[in-house]
Design an enzyme around this catalytic site. Structure first.
Site, mmCIF file in Angstrom:
data_model
loop_
_atom_site.group_PDB
_atom_site.id
_atom_site.type_symbol
_atom_site.label_atom_id
_atom_site.label_comp_id
_atom_site.label_asym_id
_atom_site.label_seq_id
_atom_site.Cartn_x
_atom_site.Cartn_y
_atom_site.Cartn_z
ATOM 1 C CB VAL A 28 -0.911 -0.195 0.729
ATOM 2 C CG1 VAL A 28 -1.924 1.466 1.223
ATOM 3 C CG2 VAL A 28 -2.059 -1.157 1.006
ATOM 4 N N PRO A 48 9.022 -1.801 10.239
ATOM 5 C CG PRO A 48 8.008 -3.242 11.207
ATOM 6 C CD PRO A 48 7.840 -1.362 11.016
ATOM 7 N N PRO A 174 3.069 -0.341 -35.559
ATOM 8 C CG PRO A 174 2.960 -2.582 -35.216
ATOM 9 C CD PRO A 174 3.252 -1.147 -34.389
ATOM 10 C CG ASP A 197 5.073 8.205 -44.124
ATOM 11 O OD1 ASP A 197 5.100 9.164 -45.012
ATOM 12 O OD2 ASP A 197 5.850 7.511 -43.332
ATOM 13 C CE LYS A 219 8.998 9.506 -49.221
ATOM 14 N NZ LYS A 219 8.421 10.341 -48.834
ATOM 15 N N GLY A 250 4.232 5.541 -39.932
ATOM 16 C CA GLY A 250 4.900 3.795 -39.380
ATOM 17 C C GLY A 250 5.645 3.244 -38.980
ATOM 18 N N GLY A 251 5.806 2.310 -37.825
ATOM 19 C CA GLY A 251 6.549 2.684 -36.741
ATOM 20 C C GLY A 251 7.715 3.534 -36.240
ATOM 21 C CG MET A 334 11.368 -0.555 -46.707
ATOM 22 S SD MET A 334 12.166 1.145 -46.304
ATOM 23 C CE MET A 334 13.755 1.048 -45.367
#
Length: 405
Positions: A28, A48, A174, A197, A219, A250-251, A334
């Site tokens: 706690v 303690p 991703p 993208d 792209k 992306g990524g 890629m």
């Protein structure tokens, strides 16, 4: 003592440099201490024993630990007390001492006997959300709903702060829209313009308000594309027009994402830029397909390599012979169109043609699929299975671990 139906009066305590006493060093206290430390209080812990995490706080000088049990007089000079021991008698005695000294005391064991309740709290962008309902679970659920709404932008209309014009380079992860960071999602909800993208999570664009301008910066491999210079110009022009622009990628923006190019262009133009890291497909897509990029006793390293340029191309910056000699995991991004030349270069450099290979197409999305091969057969398998980008290719012994699992 007020009865259980009496509503509490909510107030924020300013505790900096004021004595606060916490009794008990268990779980706690472990949960409550970080928020008390953040207030800058003169924090004293009486217990303690403590959990390792609480001891680490004491070792770091964030609080003063008195390694003993509570004793009468321990609350002298305190402004606030938290009684969180596992001894109800000690908590009751401390509560009585606090009452006698007109010090508010919260009790973890009996809220009805306390003079203060600890709300379920959360913070977002300098705002503290505190919920008191009398039911800790309900309070926590309500707190989470509000804080998550502020983080992901769903409460943006009620919490509109008006962002300063500029650019945020946001890694969208991703592909699964749930894998964008909470900060990325919040900034996306506050955008005036989104330049996205092709690999950015498409579902996130559907959730944008109608007034948000969306610019397609895709792209497409060996197809249509928006030139990088045009993307840079769009970021700068919209920011200079007083807009808050999110560049949704992306990524991760800095893992083959040209994020640094865009940052340099913006800063040279005097446009402020925020960078929000994203979950890279180089790690997350293999994980989604059951493949760890590292595993104890199997590999101590992994390398992420762009396959955008073939090994024999004079523009290639990759030392493929060195990559072949490494014993760890190779993750290729890629690389679908170049996998034949890449696999041949790795075999020529010394990698066994029997090395396991996995190709994961459209990882983390509903269209995800995985095909397995070896380094000697992967080019033929990719062609036979008609694999198309985006795909992540994993090479190494870790590929076989998924079958064991």
């Amino acid at each position: 003592m007020p009865d259980a139906t009496t509503p509490p009066y909510p107030v924020g305590l300013l505790l900096q440099d004021r004595r606060v006493v916490v009794l008990g060093g268990g779980t706690v206290a472990q949960r409550r201490l970080p928020a008390l430390i953040a207030t800058g209080a003169d924090l004293h812990l009486i217990a303690p024993e403590t959990t390792p995490a609480v001891q680490a706080m004491a070792d770091a000088g964030e609080l003063t630990w008195h390694p003993r049990r509570y004793a009468a007089g321990d609350l002298a000079g305190a402004w606030y007390v938290l009684a969180a021991t596992d001894d109800p008698a000690a908590n009751a005695a401390a509560s009585a001492e606090a009452e006698a000294n007109r010090v508010f005391c919260s009790r973890s064991d009996d809220a009805s006997a306390a003079t203060a309740w600890t709300p379920a709290t959360g913070r977002q962008d300098g705002t503290t959300v505190a919920v008191l309902s009398g039911d800790p679970r309900r309070s926590a659920a309500l707190r989470d709903a509000v804080v998550n709404g502020l983080r992901d932008g769903s409460l943006a209309a009620a919490h509109h702060r008006g962002r300063t014009p500029g650019v945020a380079l946001v890694g969208g992860g991703p592909g699964d829209p749930d894998l964008i960071t909470v900060r990325g999602r919040r900034l996306l909800a506050e955008a005036d313009v989104v330049i996205a993208d092709r690999l950015a999570p498409r579902e996130l664009l559907e959730q944008l308000p109608p007034h948000v301008e969306v610019i397609d910066a895709s792209k497409i491999p060996y197809g249509r594309f928006m030139a990088q210079e045009a993307i840079n110009d769009a970021l700068i022009q919209h920011a200079r027009a007083g807009k808050f622009v999110v560049r949704l990628k992306g990524g991760d923006p800095y893992v083959f994402g040209r994020g640094m190019e865009e940052l340099i262009a913006c800063t040279e133009a005097g446009v402020p830029v925020t960078v929000v890291p994203g979950i890279s497909s180089s790690i997350s897509v293999p994980a989604a397909a059951g493949i760890p990029v590292t595993h104890r006793g199997v590999t101590h390293e992994f390398s992420v390599i762009s396959g955008h340029v073939a090994p024999e191309d004079p523009r290639s910056l990759v030392d493929w012979d060195a990559a072949a000699r490494m014993r760890g995991t190779l993750v290729l991004l890629m690389a679908v169109e170049r996998i034949g030349a890449i696999s041949a270069a790795l075999v020529a450099g010394g990698r066994s043609p029997e090395t396991p290979v996995a190709v994961v197409q459209e990882g983390t999305t509903a269209a995800q699929r995985r095909v397995d091969a070896t380094l000697g057969t992967v080019a033929a398998v990719v062609e036979a299975e008609q694999i198309r980008p985006p795909a992540v290719i994993v090479i190494g012994a870790v590929v076989a671990l998924a079958h064991r699992a």
